[in-house]
Design a protein around this motif. Structure first.
Motif, PDB file in Angstrom:
ATOM      1  N   LEU A 159       0.476  -1.042  -0.039  1.00  0.00           N
ATOM      2  CA  LEU A 159       0.033  -0.246   0.407  1.00  0.00           C
ATOM      3  C   LEU A 159       0.995   1.296   0.092  1.00  0.00           C
ATOM      4  CD1 LEU A 159      -2.595  -1.164   2.637  1.00  0.00           C
ATOM      5  CD2 LEU A 159      -2.696  -1.580   0.602  1.00  0.00           C
ATOM      6  N   PHE A 160       2.040   1.354  -0.469  1.00  0.00           N
ATOM      7  CA  PHE A 160       2.957   2.286  -0.465  1.00  0.00           C
ATOM      8  C   PHE A 160       3.929   2.057  -1.187  1.00  0.00           C
ATOM      9  CE2 PHE A 160       6.562   4.521   2.926  1.00  0.00           C
ATOM     10  CZ  PHE A 160       6.459   5.690   2.220  1.00  0.00           C
ATOM     11  N   ASP A 161       4.246   3.713  -1.503  1.00  0.00           N
ATOM     12  CA  ASP A 161       5.652   3.475  -3.187  1.00  0.00           C
ATOM     13  C   ASP A 161       6.316   3.161  -2.691  1.00  0.00           C
ATOM     14  OD1 ASP A 161       3.136   5.336  -4.600  1.00  0.00           O
ATOM     15  OD2 ASP A 161       3.374   6.104  -2.784  1.00  0.00           O
ATOM     16  N   ILE A 162       6.811   3.504  -1.496  1.00  0.00           N
ATOM     17  CA  ILE A 162       8.374   2.405  -1.616  1.00  0.00           C
ATOM     18  C   ILE A 162       8.638   1.223  -1.520  1.00  0.00           C
ATOM     19  CG2 ILE A 162      10.498   2.956   0.323  1.00  0.00           C
ATOM     20  CD1 ILE A 162      10.049   5.028  -1.083  1.00  0.00           C
ATOM     21  N   ASP A 163       7.629   0.569  -1.554  1.00  0.00           N
ATOM     22  CA  ASP A 163       6.964  -0.875  -1.148  1.00  0.00           C
ATOM     23  C   ASP A 163       6.886  -1.101  -2.502  1.00  0.00           C
ATOM     24  OD1 ASP A 163       7.496  -2.896   0.958  1.00  0.00           O
ATOM     25  OD2 ASP A 163       4.803  -2.720   1.329  1.00  0.00           O
ATOM     26  N   PHE A 208      10.838  12.262  -7.255  1.00  0.00           N
ATOM     27  CA  PHE A 208      11.016  10.319  -6.731  1.00  0.00           C
ATOM     28  C   PHE A 208       9.487  10.690  -5.408  1.00  0.00           C
ATOM     29  CE2 PHE A 208      14.707   9.413  -8.754  1.00  0.00           C
ATOM     30  CZ  PHE A 208      14.111   8.539  -9.984  1.00  0.00           C
ATOM     31  N   GLY A 209       8.920  11.704  -5.102  1.00  0.00           N
ATOM     32  CA  GLY A 209       8.479  12.486  -4.002  1.00  0.00           C
ATOM     33  C   GLY A 209       7.511  11.641  -4.197  1.00  0.00           C
ATOM     34  N   MET A 210       6.280  11.953  -2.887  1.00  0.00           N
ATOM     35  CA  MET A 210       4.958  11.199  -3.268  1.00  0.00           C
ATOM     36  C   MET A 210       4.322  12.099  -1.448  1.00  0.00           C
ATOM     37  SD  MET A 210       6.647   7.543  -1.416  1.00  0.00           S
ATOM     38  CE  MET A 210       7.574   7.754  -2.547  1.00  0.00           C
ATOM     39  N   GLY A 211       3.251  12.122  -1.714  1.00  0.00           N
ATOM     40  CA  GLY A 211       2.883  12.724  -0.294  1.00  0.00           C
ATOM     41  C   GLY A 211       2.356  14.130  -0.891  1.00  0.00           C
ATOM     42  N   SER A 212       2.868  14.943   0.039  1.00  0.00           N
ATOM     43  CA  SER A 212       2.915  16.792   0.417  1.00  0.00           C
ATOM     44  C   SER A 212       4.536  16.707   0.501  1.00  0.00           C
ATOM     45  CB  SER A 212       2.047  17.120   1.620  1.00  0.00           C
ATOM     46  OG  SER A 212       2.258  16.847   2.559  1.00  0.00           O
ATOM     47  N   ILE A 213       5.612  16.135   0.809  1.00  0.00           N
ATOM     48  CA  ILE A 213       7.091  16.053   0.976  1.00  0.00           C
ATOM     49  C   ILE A 213       7.275  16.888  -0.023  1.00  0.00           C
ATOM     50  CG2 ILE A 213       8.702  14.633   1.305  1.00  0.00           C
ATOM     51  CD1 ILE A 213       7.160  12.557   2.697  1.00  0.00           C
ATOM     52  N   GLY A 214       8.101  18.020   0.757  1.00  0.00           N
ATOM     53  CA  GLY A 214       9.021  18.519  -0.699  1.00  0.00           C
ATOM     54  C   GLY A 214       8.430  19.194  -1.722  1.00  0.00           C
ATOM     55  N   ASN A 222      -0.152   7.127  -9.206  1.00  0.00           N
ATOM     56  CA  ASN A 222       0.816   5.557  -7.876  1.00  0.00           C
ATOM     57  C   ASN A 222      -0.729   4.559  -8.307  1.00  0.00           C
ATOM     58  OD1 ASN A 222       1.780   8.084  -6.732  1.00  0.00           O
ATOM     59  ND2 ASN A 222      -0.096   8.745  -6.315  1.00  0.00           N
ATOM     60  N   ALA A 223       0.645   3.345  -8.774  1.00  0.00           N
ATOM     61  CA  ALA A 223       0.469   2.324  -9.069  1.00  0.00           C
ATOM     62  C   ALA A 223      -0.340   1.001  -7.796  1.00  0.00           C
ATOM     63  CB  ALA A 223       1.328   0.849  -9.770  1.00  0.00           C
ATOM     64  N   ARG A 224      -1.294   1.901  -6.958  1.00  0.00           N
ATOM     65  CA  ARG A 224      -1.639   1.402  -5.742  1.00  0.00           C
ATOM     66  C   ARG A 224      -2.766   1.669  -5.744  1.00  0.00           C
ATOM     67  NH1 ARG A 224      -0.499   5.973  -2.590  1.00  0.00           N
ATOM     68  NH2 ARG A 224       0.616   7.271  -3.160  1.00  0.00           N
ATOM     69  N   PHE A 225      -3.540   1.916  -4.609  1.00  0.00           N
ATOM     70  CA  PHE A 225      -4.885   1.786  -3.749  1.00  0.00           C
ATOM     71  C   PHE A 225      -4.300   3.575  -3.489  1.00  0.00           C
ATOM     72  CE2 PHE A 225      -6.165  -2.378  -3.173  1.00  0.00           C
ATOM     73  CZ  PHE A 225      -7.348  -2.416  -3.665  1.00  0.00           C
ATOM     74  N   GLY A 226      -5.028   4.349  -3.637  1.00  0.00           N
ATOM     75  CA  GLY A 226      -4.906   5.664  -2.966  1.00  0.00           C
ATOM     76  C   GLY A 226      -5.103   6.381  -2.487  1.00  0.00           C
ATOM     77  N   GLY A 227      -4.973   7.737  -2.278  1.00  0.00           N
ATOM     78  CA  GLY A 227      -6.130   7.609  -0.969  1.00  0.00           C
ATOM     79  C   GLY A 227      -7.199   8.531  -1.269  1.00  0.00           C
ATOM     80  N   GLY A 228      -7.452   8.607  -2.204  1.00  0.00           N
ATOM     81  CA  GLY A 228      -9.122   8.910  -2.772  1.00  0.00           C
ATOM     82  C   GLY A 228      -9.143   7.283  -2.951  1.00  0.00           C
TER      83      GLY A 228
END
Length: 344
Positions: free
Chosen positions: A76-80, A155-161, A283-289
Protein backbone atom coordinates in the motif's frame (compact mmCIF):
# COMPACT_ATOMS: atom_id res chain seq x y z
CA UNK A 1 -7.68 -17.18 2.14
CA UNK A 2 -5.35 -15.02 4.22
CA UNK A 3 -4.21 -11.65 2.87
CA UNK A 4 -1.27 -9.52 3.99
CA UNK A 5 -1.38 -5.75 3.57
CA UNK A 6 2.14 -4.32 3.83
CA UNK A 7 3.07 -0.79 4.89
CA UNK A 8 -0.57 -0.22 5.81
CA UNK A 9 0.12 2.86 7.95
CA UNK A 10 -3.15 4.80 8.34
CA UNK A 11 -5.09 2.77 5.76
CA UNK A 12 -7.32 1.18 8.36
CA UNK A 13 -10.30 1.54 6.04
CA UNK A 14 -8.65 -0.81 3.52
CA UNK A 15 -8.11 -3.39 6.26
CA UNK A 16 -11.81 -3.14 7.08
CA UNK A 17 -12.81 -3.43 3.40
CA UNK A 18 -10.87 -6.67 2.98
CA UNK A 19 -12.14 -8.07 6.29
CA UNK A 20 -15.71 -7.45 5.13
CA UNK A 21 -14.98 -9.32 1.92
CA UNK A 22 -13.43 -12.34 3.63
CA UNK A 23 -16.18 -12.35 6.27
CA UNK A 24 -14.54 -15.02 8.40
CA UNK A 25 -13.33 -17.17 5.50
CA UNK A 26 -9.82 -15.83 5.97
CA UNK A 27 -7.77 -13.30 7.87
CA UNK A 28 -6.37 -9.88 7.03
CA UNK A 29 -2.83 -9.44 8.30
CA UNK A 30 -1.00 -6.11 8.45
CA UNK A 31 2.69 -5.26 8.61
CA UNK A 32 4.28 -1.88 9.15
CA UNK A 33 7.71 -0.71 10.30
CA UNK A 34 6.06 1.65 12.81
CA UNK A 35 4.76 -0.19 15.87
CA UNK A 36 2.01 2.38 16.47
CA UNK A 37 0.51 2.18 12.97
CA UNK A 38 -3.25 2.90 13.26
CA UNK A 39 -4.05 0.12 10.77
CA UNK A 40 -2.97 -2.44 13.39
CA UNK A 41 -6.18 -1.62 15.25
CA UNK A 42 -8.31 -3.13 12.46
CA UNK A 43 -6.32 -6.23 11.46
CA UNK A 44 -6.78 -9.85 12.51
CA UNK A 45 -3.05 -10.21 13.06
CA UNK A 46 -0.17 -7.74 12.88
CA UNK A 47 3.60 -7.60 12.76
CA UNK A 48 6.21 -4.87 13.03
CA UNK A 49 8.47 -5.33 10.03
CA UNK A 50 11.99 -4.17 9.17
CA UNK A 51 12.23 -0.98 7.13
CA UNK A 52 11.48 -1.58 3.46
CA UNK A 53 15.11 -1.10 2.37
CA UNK A 54 16.48 -3.26 5.18
CA UNK A 55 18.35 -6.33 3.78
CA UNK A 56 16.11 -8.56 5.93
CA UNK A 57 12.80 -7.14 4.70
CA UNK A 58 12.04 -9.73 2.03
CA UNK A 59 13.16 -12.70 4.13
CA UNK A 60 11.00 -11.39 6.97
CA UNK A 61 7.94 -11.28 4.70
CA UNK A 62 8.64 -14.72 3.25
CA UNK A 63 8.92 -16.24 6.72
CA UNK A 64 5.78 -14.46 7.86
CA UNK A 65 3.83 -15.73 4.85
CA UNK A 66 4.94 -19.32 5.47
CA UNK A 67 4.14 -19.16 9.17
CA UNK A 68 0.69 -17.64 8.67
CA UNK A 69 -0.31 -19.32 5.41
CA UNK A 70 -0.63 -16.05 3.53
CA UNK A 71 -2.07 -16.42 0.02
CA UNK A 72 -1.58 -12.88 -1.27
CA UNK A 73 0.32 -9.70 -0.47
CA UNK A 74 -1.06 -6.27 -1.34
CA UNK A 75 1.45 -3.42 -0.82
CA UNK A 76 0.00 0.00 0.00
CA UNK A 77 3.04 2.31 -0.05
CA UNK A 78 4.97 3.68 -3.03
CA UNK A 79 8.38 2.76 -1.58
CA UNK A 80 7.18 -0.81 -1.10
CA UNK A 81 6.02 -1.28 -4.70
CA UNK A 82 9.37 -1.56 -6.56
CA UNK A 83 10.84 -3.80 -3.86
CA UNK A 84 7.98 -6.31 -3.99
CA UNK A 85 7.54 -6.03 -7.75
CA UNK A 86 11.13 -7.17 -8.23
CA UNK A 87 10.54 -10.21 -5.97
CA UNK A 88 7.18 -11.45 -7.28
CA UNK A 89 8.60 -14.71 -8.64
CA UNK A 90 10.34 -15.44 -5.35
CA UNK A 91 7.02 -15.16 -3.50
CA UNK A 92 5.21 -17.17 -6.18
CA UNK A 93 7.64 -20.03 -5.51
CA UNK A 94 6.28 -20.03 -1.96
CA UNK A 95 2.69 -19.99 -3.19
CA UNK A 96 2.14 -16.29 -2.44
CA UNK A 97 0.74 -13.96 -5.08
CA UNK A 98 1.89 -10.34 -4.87
CA UNK A 99 -0.77 -7.99 -6.22
CA UNK A 100 1.54 -5.43 -7.78
CA UNK A 101 2.38 -4.31 -11.32
CA UNK A 102 5.62 -5.21 -13.09
CA UNK A 103 8.80 -3.26 -12.20
CA UNK A 104 8.67 -1.16 -15.39
CA UNK A 105 5.15 0.06 -14.61
CA UNK A 106 6.11 0.89 -11.02
CA UNK A 107 9.16 2.78 -12.28
CA UNK A 108 7.01 4.82 -14.67
CA UNK A 109 4.79 5.90 -11.81
CA UNK A 110 7.28 6.45 -8.99
CA UNK A 111 9.68 8.43 -11.20
CA UNK A 112 7.78 11.59 -12.14
CA UNK A 113 10.21 12.37 -14.96
CA UNK A 114 9.47 8.96 -16.48
CA UNK A 115 5.76 9.65 -15.94
CA UNK A 116 6.10 12.84 -18.00
CA UNK A 117 7.96 11.02 -20.80
CA UNK A 118 5.47 8.13 -20.84
CA UNK A 119 2.41 10.37 -20.97
CA UNK A 120 3.92 12.42 -23.81
CA UNK A 121 4.70 9.20 -25.67
CA UNK A 122 1.10 7.94 -25.54
CA UNK A 123 -0.35 11.34 -26.42
CA UNK A 124 -1.73 12.36 -23.03
CA UNK A 125 -1.50 16.03 -22.03
CA UNK A 126 0.72 16.64 -19.02
CA UNK A 127 2.38 19.74 -17.50
CA UNK A 128 5.68 20.82 -19.05
CA UNK A 129 8.34 19.24 -16.83
CA UNK A 130 12.06 20.03 -16.52
CA UNK A 131 14.99 18.77 -14.45
CA UNK A 132 17.08 21.89 -13.80
CA UNK A 133 16.87 25.55 -12.87
CA UNK A 134 18.89 26.45 -15.96
CA UNK A 135 16.45 24.79 -18.36
CA UNK A 136 13.52 26.38 -16.57
CA UNK A 137 14.93 29.91 -16.70
CA UNK A 138 15.79 29.46 -20.36
CA UNK A 139 12.20 28.47 -21.18
CA UNK A 140 10.82 31.31 -19.08
CA UNK A 141 13.04 33.79 -20.94
CA UNK A 142 11.86 32.30 -24.24
CA UNK A 143 8.24 32.55 -23.14
CA UNK A 144 7.53 28.81 -23.34
CA UNK A 145 7.05 28.66 -19.53
CA UNK A 146 6.13 31.27 -16.96
CA UNK A 147 6.06 31.79 -13.22
CA UNK A 148 4.68 30.51 -10.95
CA UNK A 149 6.15 27.00 -11.25
CA UNK A 150 5.81 23.93 -9.04
CA UNK A 151 8.98 22.34 -7.63
CA UNK A 152 8.93 18.88 -6.08
CA UNK A 153 10.95 15.67 -5.63
CA UNK A 154 11.22 13.56 -8.76
CA UNK A 155 10.60 10.42 -6.68
CA UNK A 156 8.24 12.12 -4.22
CA UNK A 157 4.91 11.22 -2.72
CA UNK A 158 2.30 12.81 -0.53
CA UNK A 159 3.07 16.43 0.23
CA UNK A 160 6.77 16.10 1.04
CA UNK A 161 8.89 18.90 -0.42
CA UNK A 162 6.37 20.57 -2.74
CA UNK A 163 6.73 24.32 -3.26
CA UNK A 164 5.42 27.02 -5.58
CA UNK A 165 7.97 29.56 -6.85
CA UNK A 166 6.78 32.99 -7.97
CA UNK A 167 10.16 34.22 -9.24
CA UNK A 168 13.79 33.29 -9.92
CA UNK A 169 14.91 33.87 -6.33
CA UNK A 170 12.23 31.58 -4.89
CA UNK A 171 13.02 28.98 -7.54
CA UNK A 172 16.63 28.77 -6.36
CA UNK A 173 15.75 28.79 -2.65
CA UNK A 174 13.05 26.11 -2.91
CA UNK A 175 15.17 23.94 -5.23
CA UNK A 176 17.91 23.78 -2.59
CA UNK A 177 15.38 23.34 0.20
CA UNK A 178 13.95 20.25 -1.51
CA UNK A 179 17.43 18.72 -1.71
CA UNK A 180 17.54 18.87 2.09
CA UNK A 181 13.95 17.63 2.42
CA UNK A 182 14.83 14.56 0.36
CA UNK A 183 17.85 13.65 2.47
CA UNK A 184 15.84 13.97 5.68
CA UNK A 185 13.10 11.59 4.52
CA UNK A 186 12.59 8.14 3.04
CA UNK A 187 12.63 9.79 -0.39
CA UNK A 188 16.42 9.53 -0.29
CA UNK A 189 16.28 5.83 -1.17
CA UNK A 190 14.66 6.06 -4.60
CA UNK A 191 16.14 9.51 -5.25
CA UNK A 192 19.57 7.89 -5.06
CA UNK A 193 18.92 6.35 -8.49
CA UNK A 194 19.69 9.75 -10.04
CA UNK A 195 20.72 12.03 -7.18
CA UNK A 196 21.99 14.81 -9.46
CA UNK A 197 18.54 15.10 -11.09
CA UNK A 198 16.24 14.25 -8.20
CA UNK A 199 14.03 17.35 -8.46
CA UNK A 200 11.52 18.31 -11.13
CA UNK A 201 10.07 21.70 -12.06
CA UNK A 202 6.60 21.82 -13.61
CA UNK A 203 4.37 24.50 -15.05
CA UNK A 204 1.49 25.24 -12.71
CA UNK A 205 -1.90 23.96 -13.82
CA UNK A 206 -5.11 25.86 -13.22
CA UNK A 207 -8.64 24.51 -13.21
CA UNK A 208 -10.56 21.80 -11.40
CA UNK A 209 -8.70 18.89 -9.86
CA UNK A 210 -9.86 15.31 -10.39
CA UNK A 211 -8.76 11.89 -9.24
CA UNK A 212 -9.20 8.72 -11.30
CA UNK A 213 -9.32 5.17 -10.01
CA UNK A 214 -8.39 3.16 -13.12
CA UNK A 215 -9.11 -0.48 -12.33
CA UNK A 216 -7.63 -3.50 -14.10
CA UNK A 217 -7.85 -7.19 -13.28
CA UNK A 218 -4.82 -9.24 -12.26
CA UNK A 219 -3.92 -9.82 -15.91
CA UNK A 220 -3.91 -6.09 -16.66
CA UNK A 221 -7.26 -6.05 -18.46
CA UNK A 222 -9.30 -2.84 -18.15
CA UNK A 223 -12.40 -2.93 -15.95
CA UNK A 224 -13.56 0.62 -15.19
CA UNK A 225 -12.54 4.20 -14.39
CA UNK A 226 -14.15 6.08 -11.53
CA UNK A 227 -13.87 9.88 -11.71
CA UNK A 228 -13.76 11.98 -8.54
CA UNK A 229 -13.96 15.77 -8.48
CA UNK A 230 -11.80 16.94 -5.59
CA UNK A 231 -13.13 19.67 -3.31
CA UNK A 232 -10.50 19.57 -0.55
CA UNK A 233 -7.02 18.16 0.05
CA UNK A 234 -5.10 17.42 3.25
CA UNK A 235 -1.43 16.38 3.47
CA UNK A 236 -1.37 15.40 -0.19
CA UNK A 237 -4.51 13.25 -0.01
CA UNK A 238 -8.08 13.82 -1.14
CA UNK A 239 -10.17 14.99 1.83
CA UNK A 240 -13.51 15.70 0.14
CA UNK A 241 -14.72 14.59 -3.29
CA UNK A 242 -17.74 13.83 -5.45
CA UNK A 243 -18.14 10.96 -7.90
CA UNK A 244 -18.93 12.47 -11.30
CA UNK A 245 -19.81 11.04 -14.70
CA UNK A 246 -17.28 12.36 -17.23
CA UNK A 247 -17.06 10.44 -20.49
CA UNK A 248 -13.87 12.34 -21.38
CA UNK A 249 -12.05 11.40 -18.18
CA UNK A 250 -13.36 7.85 -18.26
CA UNK A 251 -11.96 7.46 -21.77
CA UNK A 252 -8.67 8.96 -20.56
CA UNK A 253 -8.52 6.26 -17.89
CA UNK A 254 -9.16 3.53 -20.43
CA UNK A 255 -6.49 4.93 -22.75
CA UNK A 256 -3.90 4.97 -19.96
CA UNK A 257 -4.90 1.44 -18.91
CA UNK A 258 -4.53 0.10 -22.44
CA UNK A 259 -0.96 1.42 -22.57
CA UNK A 260 0.01 0.84 -18.94
CA UNK A 261 -1.46 -2.66 -18.41
CA UNK A 262 -1.13 -2.20 -14.66
CA UNK A 263 -2.42 -4.61 -12.02
CA UNK A 264 -5.30 -3.64 -9.74
CA UNK A 265 -5.80 0.05 -9.07
CA UNK A 266 -4.04 3.01 -10.70
CA UNK A 267 -4.53 6.31 -8.88
CA UNK A 268 -4.32 9.20 -11.37
CA UNK A 269 -4.26 12.95 -10.60
CA UNK A 270 -5.77 15.20 -13.28
CA UNK A 271 -6.34 18.92 -13.80
CA UNK A 272 -9.01 20.13 -16.21
CA UNK A 273 -9.43 23.71 -17.40
CA UNK A 274 -12.82 22.93 -18.90
CA UNK A 275 -11.37 22.29 -22.36
CA UNK A 276 -8.40 19.99 -21.84
CA UNK A 277 -7.35 17.48 -19.19
CA UNK A 278 -3.75 17.24 -17.98
CA UNK A 279 -2.39 14.25 -16.03
CA UNK A 280 -0.03 15.25 -13.21
CA UNK A 281 0.87 11.99 -11.51
CA UNK A 282 0.05 8.30 -11.36
CA UNK A 283 0.34 5.86 -8.44
CA UNK A 284 0.12 2.12 -9.11
CA UNK A 285 -1.73 1.25 -5.90
CA UNK A 286 -4.80 2.04 -3.83
CA UNK A 287 -4.66 5.81 -3.43
CA UNK A 288 -5.91 8.00 -0.63
CA UNK A 289 -8.95 8.80 -2.77
CA UNK A 290 -10.13 5.19 -3.12
CA UNK A 291 -12.58 5.40 -0.16
CA UNK A 292 -14.71 7.85 -2.17
CA UNK A 293 -14.89 5.28 -4.96
CA UNK A 294 -15.76 2.56 -2.45
CA UNK A 295 -18.69 4.42 -0.86
CA UNK A 296 -20.14 4.98 -4.34
CA UNK A 297 -20.79 1.24 -4.66
CA UNK A 298 -17.48 -0.02 -6.08
CA UNK A 299 -15.82 -2.93 -4.24
CA UNK A 300 -12.38 -3.49 -5.73
CA UNK A 301 -11.20 -5.53 -2.70
CA UNK A 302 -14.03 -8.01 -3.43
CA UNK A 303 -13.04 -8.20 -7.10
CA UNK A 304 -9.39 -8.75 -6.20
CA UNK A 305 -10.29 -11.61 -3.85
CA UNK A 306 -12.40 -13.19 -6.59
CA UNK A 307 -9.56 -12.92 -9.10
CA UNK A 308 -7.06 -14.34 -6.62
CA UNK A 309 -9.25 -17.43 -6.36
CA UNK A 310 -9.46 -17.79 -10.14
CA UNK A 311 -13.05 -16.57 -10.33
CA UNK A 312 -14.62 -13.88 -12.46
CA UNK A 313 -15.92 -10.75 -10.75
CA UNK A 314 -19.38 -9.46 -11.61
CA UNK A 315 -18.79 -6.20 -13.56
CA UNK A 316 -21.50 -4.52 -11.48
CA UNK A 317 -19.28 -4.76 -8.40
CA UNK A 318 -17.00 -2.18 -10.04
CA UNK A 319 -19.73 0.24 -11.14
CA UNK A 320 -20.00 3.56 -9.35
CA UNK A 321 -22.96 5.76 -8.43
CA UNK A 322 -22.36 9.31 -9.74
CA UNK A 323 -23.38 12.08 -7.36
CA UNK A 324 -21.94 10.35 -4.29
CA UNK A 325 -20.13 12.89 -2.09
CA UNK A 326 -17.79 11.98 0.73
CA UNK A 327 -15.66 13.78 3.30
CA UNK A 328 -13.01 12.15 5.47
CA UNK A 329 -13.50 12.41 9.21
CA UNK A 330 -10.89 12.65 11.96
CA UNK A 331 -11.10 10.34 14.94
CA UNK A 332 -8.67 8.85 17.41
CA UNK A 333 -8.05 5.20 18.22
CA UNK A 334 -6.35 3.69 21.22
CA UNK A 335 -3.18 1.87 20.27
CA UNK A 336 -2.86 -1.62 21.74
CA UNK A 337 0.83 -2.39 21.36
CA UNK A 338 0.47 -5.85 22.80
CA UNK A 339 -1.77 -6.83 19.88
CA UNK A 340 1.24 -7.08 17.57
CA UNK A 341 2.22 -10.74 17.50
CA UNK A 342 5.57 -10.14 15.82
CA UNK A 343 8.19 -7.49 16.31
CA UNK A 344 11.28 -7.34 14.20
Amino acid sequence: MNILLTSAGRRGYLVSYFKEVLAGSGEVHVTNSEKNAPSFHYADQTAVSPLIHDPDYISFLLNYCREHQIHAIIPLFDIDLPVLASQKKLFEQSGVQVVVSDPETIFRCNDKWETFLFLKKIGVRTPRTLLSIEETLEEIHLGTMKFPVIIKPRFGMGSIGIYEAENEEELSVFFNKIKKDIQKSYLKFESGQDSSRAIIIQEKMNGDEYGLDVMNDLDGNYQNTVVKKKYAMRSGETDCAEIVNSSELKELGRWISDHMRHIGNLDVDVFSDGQSAYVLEMNARFGGGYPFTHISGVNLPFAICQWLQGNKADPDILREMPGTIGHKDIHIIKIENQKSSHTY
